[in-house]
Structure formats: structure tokens, C-alpha cells
Scaffold this active site. Sequence first.
Site, PDB file in Angstrom:
ATOM      1  N   LYS B  29      46.214  85.383  39.740  1.00 48.41           N
ATOM      2  CA  LYS B  29      45.159  84.995  38.793  1.00 48.41           C
ATOM      3  C   LYS B  29      45.747  84.118  37.697  1.00 48.41           C
ATOM      4  CE  LYS B  29      41.424  87.214  36.085  1.00 48.41           C
ATOM      5  NZ  LYS B  29      40.867  88.516  35.627  1.00 48.41           N
ATOM      6  N   SER B 104      36.041  89.231  36.601  1.00 47.08           N
ATOM      7  CA  SER B 104      36.473  87.865  36.341  1.00 47.08           C
ATOM      8  C   SER B 104      37.558  87.387  37.300  1.00 47.08           C
ATOM      9  CB  SER B 104      37.002  87.752  34.901  1.00 47.08           C
ATOM     10  OG  SER B 104      38.190  88.522  34.752  1.00 47.08           O
ATOM     11  N   SER B 128      37.217  93.923  36.210  1.00 47.21           N
ATOM     12  CA  SER B 128      37.419  92.563  36.733  1.00 47.21           C
ATOM     13  C   SER B 128      38.200  92.466  38.038  1.00 47.21           C
ATOM     14  CB  SER B 128      38.090  91.689  35.672  1.00 47.21           C
ATOM     15  OG  SER B 128      37.144  91.303  34.709  1.00 47.21           O
TER      16      SER B 128
END
Lengths: 92, 427
Positions: B29, B104, B128
Site C-alpha cells: 500500500k 482504504s 481498511s
Amino acid sequence: MSDNAVDPDEVRHIADLARIDLDEGEVERFTEQFGEILAAFEALDEVPETDRDADLANVMRPDEVRDGLTQAEALQNAPESEAGQFKGPKVS
Amino acid sequence: MTGYNGYIATDTIEGSDDGPLAGRTVAVKDNISTEGVRTTCGSEMLDDYVPPYDATVVERLKDAGATIPGKTNMDEFGMGTTTETSAFGAVENPVAEGRVPGGSSGGSAAVVAAGDADMALGSDTGGSIRCPAAFCGVVGIKPTYGLVSRYGLVAYANSLEQIGPIAPSVEEAAELLEVIAGPDERDGTTRDASEQVEDYAFADAADGDVEGLSIGVPTELLDGADEGVVETFWDAMDELESQGATYHEVDLPSVEHAVEAYYVIAMSEASSNLARFDGVRYGKSGGYDGNWNESFANAREEGFGEEVKRRVLLGTYALSAGYHDKYYKKAQDARAWVKQDFDEALSDADVLASPTMPVPPMKRGESLDDPLTMYLADANTTPVNLANLPAISVPAGETDDGLPVGLQLVGPAFGERTIIRAGSALA
């Protein structure tokens, strides 16, 4: 729930505290949304007072000299630098 | 790059020649620092930020022989439930056309679901990792707070967030967790859990053995959930029961207030953490002169997207004079209450089960104009972060419309092996 819980001046004041400039469209949208969101947060009034028995302890390490970033590495992401230092906006 | 916009950058980072992850790809990420490779947090503010060091988890991936094929797309600074707030464009759900991948860590879940990476790292502040895992039909683990180092993770709400794995199966997610877990002298919030988790071994717990497992089902987390989601959840519970587990209903009254408490705390921490982005040491500079405060405010107006501004402002409001006791202090009370509730429920159940998300993946664009509705979608995942507990999301099946549904299993602190064992009976 009142739509007038937050007014545009209050949003501008908070934006000022947070150091974020807003355009007029954002002030308008945030004024409306903040009224609704803060009204939802009022549900927290129903939360009973609770003992917080967390056994928190400070975590410290010995204060010894060790390798860190070099000056060049520390400056590599600065939009502007001069003579090995960060360069900020001119104070008027 | 990918057709569904899963990667922000595809710079390849090679790991060492051998190790438990040799020959495998692990996407990372884009809020996790990679030395010499751009790390943007999905924000215009950090468009050209290149960290001078690796996050601890990245060092551990490289040591384990993994190849990092790129940095994955995400909601800006981790703020969102749909991966539509990225400055680099929204991500599409590769397994549900026209739908969001969840957020997210939406890019991380999407590249795994599409088979463009073997595994991925995400970060979970209020769900997330679990939300996009559920929406994309893959496995995601939010570790116990303190199990995995956050050194090098760009902070959003540091009392809540943990880095964790996303993978196609529970066993692979556990293998990745094994590599990244463990204390780190550079992160004082990591804990030595070797008493509870011998050798930090997780993968061998994925043996699918749920004989005698006791599962508590908090009824509050089913109330108001989508009908198709609830049906799929109970089918998966029946499956676990047929393999020898038992379940009973439990009461968690505090979770009704958890999502509000979560947002007050997360936004408050965000307002403090994001103060560092002023365009002087790093971040977009407006190039303005004059009053420093005005100059910073201009740079931050340009660099931050709307969801980030919304949360920083609401956090500033919640912490400001006159409102601190009304919002922030109450939210901390709610957090303590949630912890107590979970401890009690877990005193007579091995794990707690619920749908990961109360709804199937939303249509793209649907939730952008209505932040409150989007915040409320996190009702099932946020209590776990408030209580600092571990949780896993495993695929539970699909709704009648063919949309993925995730089942969430929550365990006691450092009970990763228990949730991995339970989850591996399904995936």
C-alpha cells in the site's frame, strides 16, 4: 437535529485553526455536512462514564547517539532548501 | 499498470535471493515507506515524495525474499471506505464490475483479487484491510495492535492503525503475517508477544480444525444489515457448525456507539498527524510568500483532497476549546466501554463472528456525496480497532446478485492463531 448547528463563519474559523484555506463551495458544503455529522456524533452523549483501567506505561529507550538520516537525505524532499537548511516562505 | 487502476506505481523492488517468500510478489500500500520509491499516500500533497528509508515491514519482506511489484492505490491518507478519494483516480472492483473495491486498501485487495500480485500489505485504521478484502472476495487480517511495527507507515490515526496482510487464502495471509510480525525497537508501541504467540508462527494454525470452537454472534452487528449479506453470513455459520463449531448470540451494547467514537478519535488524531504537511520539509509547496500561516493554508488547500480536509477540520473542531469534553472525552469513554464489552463476550466464546460489512460493494460514485452514510458503513469493523483486537475477514460466499460477502472473526488480544484456524475452515 438542527441544520444551523454550524454556520459558515464557524467553518471558516476552524479552517483557519487547521491552516487549510477553503473555497466558498467547500465552506457551503462543509457547513451543511458538519451539521449532519456532528448531530450524529451527539449519540455519544448516551455513553455511560466508564472506568479506564488501562495500565499504560511509558516506553523509553536509552538516549544514545546513533545513526540518523544524513543532512542531504533529510533535505531531499524539501521543495526549497538553501545552504543545507529548509527554506520557508518569506515573512512579510 | 492495471485496467482497474490498482497500482499508483509499478517500480519493482527485488528482495533477497531466498527466504520464506522467495519467488512470490507482495504489493505494498502506498502509505508504507519504500526507500528510493515514491510513496504518495494517494495524495497530491506527496505526489513526488521519495522516502529515504524503508518501513520495517518492507525490510522484513525483502529479507524474506519477496518481490514488491508496485505500490497500490488507496483512499487519500487512508481516509475512505471505497478507494474513490485517491488523487490518482478511483479503483474499480475487479470481481464486481461497476462497483467499488472497498477502502482504504482497495488497490491492495484489487491486485490480489485480480491475480496481479500473489499477496499484498494494507493498513487498517477502522476496517481498511477487512472492508476491501470482503468486497473483493479475498482474505484480510487486521492484527492485534502492537503485533506489527508501524515504523515507516505514514500516520493517520496512530492509536488505531495496524499494517496487515491481504491474500487469496487464509494460509497465505498467515504466512505473510508471520514475516512482518514481531517487536521493533524503532516502534515503541510494538509488543513482545512471544508468550502468547510462540515463535510468531501463524501459518501452521491454518489447519481448518474448528471442532469444539465456540463462536459468539453479536446481534447488534446483524441488525440493519442488508438481507442478502445476512443470508450469506448464516450460510457460512451453518458451514462452520457442520464442521464441529457451535455458536450462541452475545450482547455488545457498546457497539451501537462505536462508529461515532471511532470517527471522533480518528479525525482528532488526523488533525494532529497531518499538521506536518506544510510544504516546507516535504509536501506540496504553494510557493507563496507572506504570512506563514496563510502560506501554509494555501499549500494545504491545494495539496489535500476534500475528504482529508473534511476529517482534519472535524478533528480540529472536536479538539477545540469548548468541544473537547463533548466529543473527544466522550469518545474515549466509549472506547473503554467497547473494550470491556469485547473482553466480556470473549470470556465465553473463542471468537466473535459477524458480516465484515453490513452491505455488499456499493456502486461507484454512489457514496461520494454523502459522507455520513459512508462513515456508517464501517459499523462492524471500527469497534475492533477501538478495542485493539485482531480480526480476519474471509469470503463467506456471494449474494444472489453475485456480490462478494465477507465474514469477520474477532479474537482476543494476540489470539491471531485462533482467528486464523477458524477462518481457514472457510477459505
